[in-house]
Design a protein around this motif. Structure first.
Motif, PDB file in Angstrom:
ATOM      1  N   TYR A   6      -9.476 -31.782  10.260  1.00  0.00           N
ATOM      2  CA  TYR A   6     -10.555 -32.745  10.560  1.00  0.00           C
ATOM      3  C   TYR A   6     -10.211 -34.057   9.885  1.00  0.00           C
ATOM      4  O   TYR A   6      -9.996 -34.095   8.673  1.00  0.00           O
ATOM      5  CB  TYR A   6     -11.877 -32.199  10.024  1.00  0.00           C
ATOM      6  CG  TYR A   6     -13.070 -33.127  10.199  1.00  0.00           C
ATOM      7  CD1 TYR A   6     -13.513 -33.472  11.479  1.00  0.00           C
ATOM      8  CD2 TYR A   6     -13.742 -33.643   9.102  1.00  0.00           C
ATOM      9  CE1 TYR A   6     -14.610 -34.317  11.645  1.00  0.00           C
ATOM     10  CE2 TYR A   6     -14.837 -34.484   9.259  1.00  0.00           C
ATOM     11  CZ  TYR A   6     -15.264 -34.818  10.531  1.00  0.00           C
ATOM     12  OH  TYR A   6     -16.341 -35.649  10.692  1.00  0.00           O
ATOM     13  N   MET A   7     -10.129 -35.140  10.641  1.00  0.00           N
ATOM     14  CA  MET A   7      -9.852 -36.456  10.052  1.00  0.00           C
ATOM     15  C   MET A   7     -10.497 -37.507  10.957  1.00  0.00           C
ATOM     16  O   MET A   7      -9.907 -37.927  11.940  1.00  0.00           O
ATOM     17  CB  MET A   7      -8.338 -36.678   9.948  1.00  0.00           C
ATOM     18  CG  MET A   7      -7.939 -37.599   8.790  1.00  0.00           C
ATOM     19  SD  MET A   7      -8.697 -39.238   8.825  1.00  0.00           S
ATOM     20  CE  MET A   7      -7.681 -40.026  10.067  1.00  0.00           C
ATOM     21  N   PRO A   8     -11.745 -37.898  10.641  1.00  0.00           N
ATOM     22  CA  PRO A   8     -12.496 -38.755  11.559  1.00  0.00           C
ATOM     23  C   PRO A   8     -12.336 -40.259  11.358  1.00  0.00           C
ATOM     24  O   PRO A   8     -13.000 -41.035  12.040  1.00  0.00           O
ATOM     25  CB  PRO A   8     -13.943 -38.348  11.251  1.00  0.00           C
ATOM     26  CG  PRO A   8     -13.911 -38.049   9.780  1.00  0.00           C
ATOM     27  CD  PRO A   8     -12.546 -37.466   9.487  1.00  0.00           C
ATOM     28  N   THR A   9     -11.494 -40.675  10.415  1.00  0.00           N
ATOM     29  CA  THR A   9     -11.376 -42.121  10.129  1.00  0.00           C
ATOM     30  C   THR A   9     -10.629 -42.849  11.253  1.00  0.00           C
ATOM     31  O   THR A   9      -9.574 -42.381  11.698  1.00  0.00           O
ATOM     32  CB  THR A   9     -10.622 -42.329   8.795  1.00  0.00           C
ATOM     33  OG1 THR A   9     -11.344 -41.659   7.764  1.00  0.00           O
ATOM     34  CG2 THR A   9     -10.471 -43.796   8.454  1.00  0.00           C
ATOM     35  N   ARG A  10     -11.177 -44.003  11.666  1.00  0.00           N
ATOM     36  CA  ARG A  10     -10.428 -44.846  12.610  1.00  0.00           C
ATOM     37  C   ARG A  10      -9.312 -45.530  11.810  1.00  0.00           C
ATOM     38  O   ARG A  10      -9.595 -46.176  10.786  1.00  0.00           O
ATOM     39  CB  ARG A  10     -11.362 -45.906  13.213  1.00  0.00           C
ATOM     40  CG  ARG A  10     -10.653 -46.876  14.157  1.00  0.00           C
ATOM     41  CD  ARG A  10     -11.593 -47.966  14.645  1.00  0.00           C
ATOM     42  NE  ARG A  10     -12.730 -47.420  15.365  1.00  0.00           N
ATOM     43  CZ  ARG A  10     -12.696 -46.992  16.633  1.00  0.00           C
ATOM     44  NH1 ARG A  10     -11.573 -47.082  17.311  1.00  0.00           N
ATOM     45  NH2 ARG A  10     -13.763 -46.499  17.217  1.00  0.00           N
ATOM     46  N   LYS A 131     -21.307 -46.889   4.833  1.00  0.00           N
ATOM     47  CA  LYS A 131     -20.006 -46.810   5.538  1.00  0.00           C
ATOM     48  C   LYS A 131     -18.958 -47.567   4.714  1.00  0.00           C
ATOM     49  O   LYS A 131     -19.279 -48.523   4.008  1.00  0.00           O
ATOM     50  CB  LYS A 131     -20.119 -47.437   6.925  1.00  0.00           C
ATOM     51  CG  LYS A 131     -21.005 -46.617   7.853  1.00  0.00           C
ATOM     52  CD  LYS A 131     -20.360 -46.522   9.217  1.00  0.00           C
ATOM     53  CE  LYS A 131     -21.017 -45.440  10.049  1.00  0.00           C
ATOM     54  NZ  LYS A 131     -22.144 -45.909  10.823  1.00  0.00           N
ATOM     55  N   SER A 165     -16.448 -34.347   3.520  1.00  0.00           N
ATOM     56  CA  SER A 165     -16.473 -35.244   4.687  1.00  0.00           C
ATOM     57  C   SER A 165     -17.193 -36.553   4.373  1.00  0.00           C
ATOM     58  O   SER A 165     -16.985 -37.547   5.066  1.00  0.00           O
ATOM     59  CB  SER A 165     -17.068 -34.550   5.902  1.00  0.00           C
ATOM     60  OG  SER A 165     -18.291 -33.987   5.541  1.00  0.00           O
ATOM     61  N   TYR A 168     -14.725 -39.681   3.696  1.00  0.00           N
ATOM     62  CA  TYR A 168     -13.873 -40.356   4.680  1.00  0.00           C
ATOM     63  C   TYR A 168     -14.340 -41.794   4.873  1.00  0.00           C
ATOM     64  O   TYR A 168     -15.545 -42.047   4.991  1.00  0.00           O
ATOM     65  CB  TYR A 168     -13.961 -39.674   6.048  1.00  0.00           C
ATOM     66  CG  TYR A 168     -13.130 -38.428   6.164  1.00  0.00           C
ATOM     67  CD1 TYR A 168     -11.744 -38.493   6.135  1.00  0.00           C
ATOM     68  CD2 TYR A 168     -13.734 -37.192   6.326  1.00  0.00           C
ATOM     69  CE1 TYR A 168     -10.980 -37.339   6.256  1.00  0.00           C
ATOM     70  CE2 TYR A 168     -12.981 -36.039   6.453  1.00  0.00           C
ATOM     71  CZ  TYR A 168     -11.599 -36.125   6.421  1.00  0.00           C
ATOM     72  OH  TYR A 168     -10.842 -34.992   6.534  1.00  0.00           O
TER      73      TYR A 168
END
Ligand code: NAP
Ligand code: FE
Length: 369
Positions: A6-10, A131, A165, A168
């Motif tokens: 899982y790696m949600p960073t843009r 954020k 999470s 991130y």
């Protein structure tokens, strides 16, 4: 085969990527706190690029420039209060891994004023973290793509991470030009960190097929970087670009696999002898690959050999001239004192290392440097 990634960073990579993506900043809010260290954000040119982009987009900002290497929880806590004071809707971290990691913690402190500095380790708090946008200036930690923030607990003096999470970044801007202003010693130390990540992660049981191309790129390009340096080549901009890219690949590997014993042992060299993080991990790199050649499965060793196109002994020969731990000497008594932190059990990085690592073996490794 099984894996869980899982790696949600843009991740936005490329020259001018900050200025070219003003809309990404606008999507995060109208007001922000920018975190930096003492001077690298200016020297790299990243701070000017970010503030010019924010001004053009009508986003107001306050700069907090007190983040040091191995960031202290107390300073991140103070920055969290500064974020509340200026009504920040998001946090921007501009710097090396220290500032990027601090940004992740500040985003948490900012939303819960009841947290004391060390409460961050409890991992419960009220509210959702702000954020975070990261702008990297070193090529090593991979913090741009990891769910980890390594902080120093000023009460114990120990480096201790938080992860999950909520750590991130929403977005990481990776403009390799920002790494060009790094002095030679920082370039070498941070490159060692990236090599440690890719290699430690590769030899853990969590290594899996989707990550293989990242491990391959990172390990082969970083060993090649040191080989070229050893051959007297200059650190050109294209070489720097490769090293930064390799550090992100290595970050993706540790983000799923975690690290092995060089990291927790390296923390001891940083905490007690001021050795920069990457160099501190490098001190244990030869021991890691020697253990791997003894304990890892033949298939994994063959794959590692195919990445570097040389024997384990030759890899050590390439790297050793750059491992500078300033004549740190640790007596057995001192090593035992440092190892007392593992009295109630060894960290999972030890268990994940080739052949595992006991506390006694860790003491031996500390004495042997
Ligand atoms: P750093 O501690 O962020 O920076 C080291 C030094 O380099 C600082 O003096 C910094 O100056 C300077 N510097 C940074 N970029 C520069 C540039 N472009 N030009 C000139 N000087 C520059 O070093 P780092 O190795 O990147 O980060 C180490 C930290 O990251 C450690 O705390 C380590 O435990 C952590 N880490 C985190 C992860 C993760 O997954 N989150 C992984 C590995 C390591 P300024 O003080 O002026 O900024
Ligand atoms: Fe590291």
């Amino acid at each position: 085969m099984s894996f869980n990634i899982y790696m949600p960073t843009r991740v936005i990579w490329g020259r001018n990527c900050v200025a070219d993506n003003a809309d990404v900043f606008s999507s995060l809010g109208n007001r922000c706190l920018i975190l930096t260290g003492g001077s690298s954000a200016q020297k790299s040119g990243a701070l000017d690029d970010v503030t010019n982009t924010l001004k053009k987009s009508g986003i107001s900002y306050t700069v907090f420039n007190k983040i040091s290497a191995n960031p202290l929880v107390s300073v991140c806590h103070e920055a969290g209060a500064a974020a509340r004071d200026c009504g920040a809707e998001f946090i921007i971290g501009i710097g090396g891994g220290s500032v990027l990691d601090a940004a992740k913690a500040v985003a948490i402190y900012a939303v819960d004023e009841t947290l004391s500095p060390i409460d961050i380790y409890k991992r419960t708090y009220n509210g959702n973290p702000l954020k975070v946008a990261l702008v990297g200036t070193t090529a090593g930690t991979g913090s741009e793509v990891t769910a980890v923030s390594v902080l120093t607990n000023d009460e114990t003096g120990f480096k201790k991470s938080i992860s999950g999470s909520d750590c991130y970044a929403a977005v990481s801007f990776c403009d390799p030009e920002y790494t060009y202003s790094m002095p030679c010693d920082t370039t070498i130390s941070t490159a060692f960190d990236a090599l440690a990540h890719a290699t430690e992660g590769f030899f853990t049981p969590k290594m899996c097929m989707p990550l293989e191309p990242f491990a391959r790129t990172a390990i082969s390009d970083l060993v090649e970087f040191f080989r070229r340096l050893g051959a007297g080549e200059e650190i050109t901009s294209s070489l720097r670009d490769k090293v930064y890219y390799a550090s992100l690949c290595a970050g993706l590997v540790i983000n799923t696999c975690g690290t092995a014993f060089p990291h927790p042992l390296g923390y001891i060299l940083t905490e007690n002898y001021g050795i920069p993080h990457g160099m501190a991990c490098a001190a244990f790199y030869p021991a890691l690959i020697k253990r791997a050649s003894e304990f890892a499965e033949a298939e994994k060793l063959d794959l590692f050999a195919s990445f570097v196109n040389r024997s384990v002994d030759d890899v050590i020969k390439v790297l050793v001239p750059f491992i500078d731990i300033k004549n740190v000497k640790i007596t057995r008594e001192e090593a035992e004192l440092y190892a007392a932190r593992w009295d109630s059990g060894v960290p999972k990085n030890f268990t994940a290392s080739p052949g595992g690592l006991t506390k006694e073996e860790a003491v031996n490794l500390l004495c042997s440097i």
